[in-house]
Design an enzyme around this catalytic site. Structure first.
Site, short mmCIF file in Angstrom:
data_model
loop_
_atom_site.label_atom_id
_atom_site.label_comp_id
_atom_site.label_asym_id
_atom_site.label_seq_id
_atom_site.Cartn_x
_atom_site.Cartn_y
_atom_site.Cartn_z
N ASN A 7 0.49 32.33 -13.11
CA ASN A 7 -0.54 31.51 -13.73
C ASN A 7 -0.01 31.14 -15.11
O ASN A 7 -0.05 31.94 -16.03
CB ASN A 7 -1.84 32.30 -13.81
CG ASN A 7 -3.01 31.45 -14.29
OD1 ASN A 7 -2.81 30.35 -14.81
ND2 ASN A 7 -4.20 31.96 -14.13
N ARG A 68 -0.63 29.01 -9.62
CA ARG A 68 -1.97 28.47 -9.76
C ARG A 68 -1.87 27.18 -10.57
O ARG A 68 -1.30 27.16 -11.67
CB ARG A 68 -2.86 29.47 -10.51
CG ARG A 68 -4.18 28.86 -10.84
CD ARG A 68 -5.09 29.83 -11.55
NE ARG A 68 -6.35 29.17 -11.79
CZ ARG A 68 -6.98 29.16 -12.95
NH1 ARG A 68 -6.47 29.79 -13.98
NH2 ARG A 68 -8.13 28.54 -13.07
N HIS A 157 -12.43 26.35 -9.82
CA HIS A 157 -12.59 27.71 -9.26
C HIS A 157 -12.50 27.70 -7.74
O HIS A 157 -13.01 28.60 -7.07
CB HIS A 157 -13.97 28.33 -9.61
CG HIS A 157 -14.16 28.66 -11.06
ND1 HIS A 157 -15.38 28.52 -11.68
CD2 HIS A 157 -13.31 29.14 -11.98
CE1 HIS A 157 -15.27 28.90 -12.94
NE2 HIS A 157 -14.02 29.28 -13.14
N HIS A 185 -19.78 31.88 -8.95
CA HIS A 185 -18.62 32.48 -9.64
C HIS A 185 -18.98 32.50 -11.12
O HIS A 185 -19.00 31.46 -11.78
CB HIS A 185 -17.36 31.63 -9.37
CG HIS A 185 -16.17 32.08 -10.14
ND1 HIS A 185 -15.06 32.64 -9.55
CD2 HIS A 185 -15.90 32.05 -11.48
CE1 HIS A 185 -14.17 32.94 -10.48
NE2 HIS A 185 -14.64 32.58 -11.66
N LEU A 186 -19.27 33.70 -11.64
CA LEU A 186 -19.74 33.82 -13.03
C LEU A 186 -18.75 34.62 -13.86
O LEU A 186 -18.80 35.85 -13.88
CB LEU A 186 -21.13 34.49 -13.06
CG LEU A 186 -22.18 33.96 -12.07
CD1 LEU A 186 -23.45 34.81 -12.15
CD2 LEU A 186 -22.50 32.51 -12.35
N GLY A 187 -17.83 33.93 -14.49
CA GLY A 187 -16.88 34.58 -15.41
C GLY A 187 -17.10 33.97 -16.78
O GLY A 187 -18.22 33.57 -17.10
N GLY A 189 -15.76 31.14 -17.60
CA GLY A 189 -16.18 29.88 -17.01
C GLY A 189 -17.03 30.23 -15.81
O GLY A 189 -16.82 31.27 -15.19
N ARG A 218 -19.26 27.29 -23.02
CA ARG A 218 -19.52 25.90 -22.63
C ARG A 218 -21.01 25.70 -22.34
O ARG A 218 -21.66 26.56 -21.75
CB ARG A 218 -18.73 25.53 -21.37
CG ARG A 218 -17.24 25.53 -21.56
CD ARG A 218 -16.56 24.90 -20.34
NE ARG A 218 -15.15 25.23 -20.32
CZ ARG A 218 -14.56 25.94 -19.36
NH1 ARG A 218 -15.25 26.38 -18.32
NH2 ARG A 218 -13.28 26.19 -19.42
N ASP A 259 -19.69 37.05 -24.89
CA ASP A 259 -19.42 38.09 -23.90
C ASP A 259 -20.74 38.61 -23.32
O ASP A 259 -21.61 39.07 -24.04
CB ASP A 259 -18.65 39.23 -24.56
CG ASP A 259 -18.13 40.22 -23.52
OD1 ASP A 259 -18.96 40.88 -22.86
OD2 ASP A 259 -16.90 40.31 -23.37
N MET A 260 -20.88 38.54 -22.01
CA MET A 260 -22.15 38.89 -21.36
C MET A 260 -22.58 40.31 -21.68
O MET A 260 -23.77 40.58 -21.86
CB MET A 260 -22.03 38.66 -19.85
CG MET A 260 -23.30 38.91 -19.09
SD MET A 260 -24.72 37.95 -19.69
CE MET A 260 -24.65 36.49 -18.67
N ILE A 308 -18.96 38.53 -14.54
CA ILE A 308 -20.40 38.75 -14.70
C ILE A 308 -21.06 38.99 -13.35
O ILE A 308 -21.86 39.91 -13.18
CB ILE A 308 -21.04 37.53 -15.41
CG1 ILE A 308 -20.47 37.39 -16.82
CG2 ILE A 308 -22.56 37.65 -15.42
CD1 ILE A 308 -20.79 36.06 -17.49
N GLY A 309 -20.72 38.16 -12.38
CA GLY A 309 -21.35 38.27 -11.06
C GLY A 309 -21.09 39.63 -10.41
O GLY A 309 -21.95 40.19 -9.73
N GLU A 361 -8.31 35.85 -6.75
CA GLU A 361 -7.61 34.57 -6.63
C GLU A 361 -6.13 34.78 -6.33
O GLU A 361 -5.53 34.03 -5.57
CB GLU A 361 -7.79 33.76 -7.92
CG GLU A 361 -9.19 33.19 -8.05
CD GLU A 361 -9.61 32.87 -9.47
OE1 GLU A 361 -9.71 33.81 -10.28
OE2 GLU A 361 -9.82 31.69 -9.77
P1 ADP Z 1 -12.46 34.67 -16.68
O1 ADP Z 1 -13.26 33.44 -16.42
O2 ADP Z 1 -11.82 34.68 -18.03
O3 ADP Z 1 -11.57 35.09 -15.55
P2 ADP Z 1 -13.99 37.04 -15.98
O4 ADP Z 1 -14.23 36.73 -14.56
O5 ADP Z 1 -13.10 38.18 -16.34
O6 ADP Z 1 -13.60 35.77 -16.83
O7 ADP Z 1 -15.45 37.33 -16.62
C1 ADP Z 1 -15.64 37.57 -17.99
C2 ADP Z 1 -17.12 37.88 -18.21
O8 ADP Z 1 -17.47 39.01 -17.41
C3 ADP Z 1 -17.49 38.21 -19.65
O9 ADP Z 1 -18.70 37.55 -20.03
C4 ADP Z 1 -17.75 39.72 -19.58
O10 ADP Z 1 -18.74 40.11 -20.50
C5 ADP Z 1 -18.26 39.89 -18.19
N1 ADP Z 1 -18.06 41.28 -17.76
C6 ADP Z 1 -16.90 41.91 -17.47
N2 ADP Z 1 -17.12 43.21 -17.18
C7 ADP Z 1 -18.46 43.41 -17.30
C8 ADP Z 1 -19.32 44.54 -17.15
N3 ADP Z 1 -18.84 45.73 -16.80
N4 ADP Z 1 -20.64 44.33 -17.34
C9 ADP Z 1 -21.12 43.14 -17.70
N5 ADP Z 1 -20.37 42.04 -17.86
C10 ADP Z 1 -19.06 42.17 -17.67
#
Ligand code: ADP
Length: 376
Positions: A7, A68, A157, A185-187, A189, A218, A259-260, A308-309, A361
């Site tokens: 990547n 990727r 994604h 898909h909740l990251g 992004g 975003r 950061d969630m 997040i998901g 991925e």
């Molecule tokens: P990217 O899009 O950079 O690949 P990720 O899929 O790693 O992102 O997701 C990052 C998000 O996931 C951040 O908002 C982070 O706070 C959240 N996250 C990661 N681990 C946890 C956890 N244990 N509890 C709650 N949220 C989490």
């Protein structure tokens, strides 16, 4: 097969070596600060990668490389074996992904030069969404914007949505070709995809990854006049608006933190901005789930994936709490359970199963790479 998954960003290069038969990850790493003195270019970054491979793999040699690539435009509907013409095509798509595609091309060129005999495969983030029907990918704007400038919904994604769709169907024992689902898909992004007959028929990200859900930084959906009005009035330049909407908005814009984990903690401590951010983000996702449930003709699953998901049970709970009209319920114990396994978290009486499915991925890229390398 031993596959190197790459990547490549403009200043960093993430890599993994996977054994496709066992799904084992043999090594992974990250080279940063490409462009600075120690690592002047992507070729130099590959020297670091090669040293790592030699240390860990010994005599075993990489058999293929999977890259990727963020944007495949309208041309790339599936992964492809890379040739020089393909690299040029990836570069030509730079106007659609100015940060990502040129960086991916640099990584590919460096590898082609270093290991010219190795089969290399490009896997595109947009490809899975090439099955969108025209009514889903068209914006209601004059045709010239599409014809001259490629303005349409592409979606992103895709590799993750594809992988998670397969795993979810498998977990529920439904044939993929008949599977209808909503995948979130909740990251950092975030995007949500409507799956019908196992394929993407709509997705929340659009011409760029800005559209759709509330993300870490975003904004997701907004009235385009916000941009044009503020620029016309001279309050901000177009570049400033671009930065504000992509880097300073979303969870960060509303709560001060992207950061969630921190947002959930702050909300629990009574921080109003954090509470609002969670409300806005979960409400937005609920609207998409409701809409896509209709679009797919009744979802057989609602699936959470990515950082997040997979990990934030409080956020999943907020989202599902708002889906009462669909007859969806959560099993509290399963929802809060800490597990890396794909699983069902809905209650036994839920009208639609709710799943958590870890995404991977790299595994999907490695699988596609092996397939094309063997065929090619
Ligand atoms: P990217 O899009 O950079 O690949 P990720 O899929 O790693 O992102 O997701 C990052 C998000 O996931 C951040 O908002 C982070 O706070 C959240 N996250 C990661 N681990 C946890 C956890 N244990 N509890 C709650 N949220 C989490």
């Amino acid at each position: 097969m031993l596959v190197l998954v790459i990547n490549s960003g403009s200043s960093s290069l993430k890599y993994q070596v996977r054994e496709t038969t066992t799904e084992e990850v043999l090594l992974s790493g990250l080279v940063e600060r490409i462009g600075e003195a120690e690592v002047p270019d992507h070729a130099a970054a590959l020297e670091t990668v090669e040293a790592h491979l030699n240390r860990v793999l010994g005599d075993r040699a990489i058999e293929a490389v999977g890259h990727r690539v963020v944007h495949g435009g309208e041309r790339f509907t599936t992964p492809v074996l890379i040739t020089h013409e393909i690299v040029r095509a990836i570069e030509r798509l730079a106007p659609l992904a100015p940060l990502h595609n040129p960086a991916a091309a640099l990584g590919i060129r460096a590898l082609l030069e270093k290991w010219p005999k190795l089969p290399q495969v490009a896997v595109f983030d947009t490809a899975f969404h090439r099955t969108l029907p025209e009514h889903a990918w068209r914006y209601a704007v004059p045709d010239d914007l599409y014809k001259l400038h490629g303005v349409r919904r592409y979606g992103f994604h895709g590799t993750s949505h594809d992988f998670v769709t397969g795993r979810a169907a498998e977990l529920l024992g439904i044939e993929r070709g008949r599977f209808r689902a909503v995948i979130a898909h909740l990251g950092n992004g975030a995007s949500v995809t409507a799956i019908r007959d196992g394929r993407s028929i709509d997705t929340s990200m659009g011409y760029t990854p800005l559209e759709g859900l509330v993300m870490g930084t975003r904004s997701g959906d907004l009235d385009a006049s916000i941009v044009t009005q503020l620029v016309i009035r001279g309050e901000y330049t177009a570049e400033e608006m671009d930065r504000i909407l992509n880097k300073d908005s979303g969870l960060k814009g509303l709560s001060g933190d992207n950061d969630m984990r921190s947002v959930v903690e702050a909300a629990a401590e009574g921080h109003d901005g954090a509470e609002l951010a969670l409300e806005v983000a979960s409400y937005r996702l609920q609207k998409y789930i409701g809409g896509y449930h209709v679009a797919v003709g009744g979802a057989q699953a609602i699936v959470f994936t990515a950082g997040i998901g997979e990990n934030s049970w409080p956020f999943r709970q907020r989202v599902v709490d708002g889906l009462g009209a669909l007859g969806v319920t959560l099993d509290q114990m399963s929802n809060v359970e800490r597990s890396q396994e794909a699983r069902i978290i809905s209650g036994p009486d839920s009208a639609i199963p709710v799943l958590v499915v870890p995404t991977d991925e790299e595994s999907e890229i490695a699988r596609a790479t092996e397939e094309l390398a063997l065929a090619g």
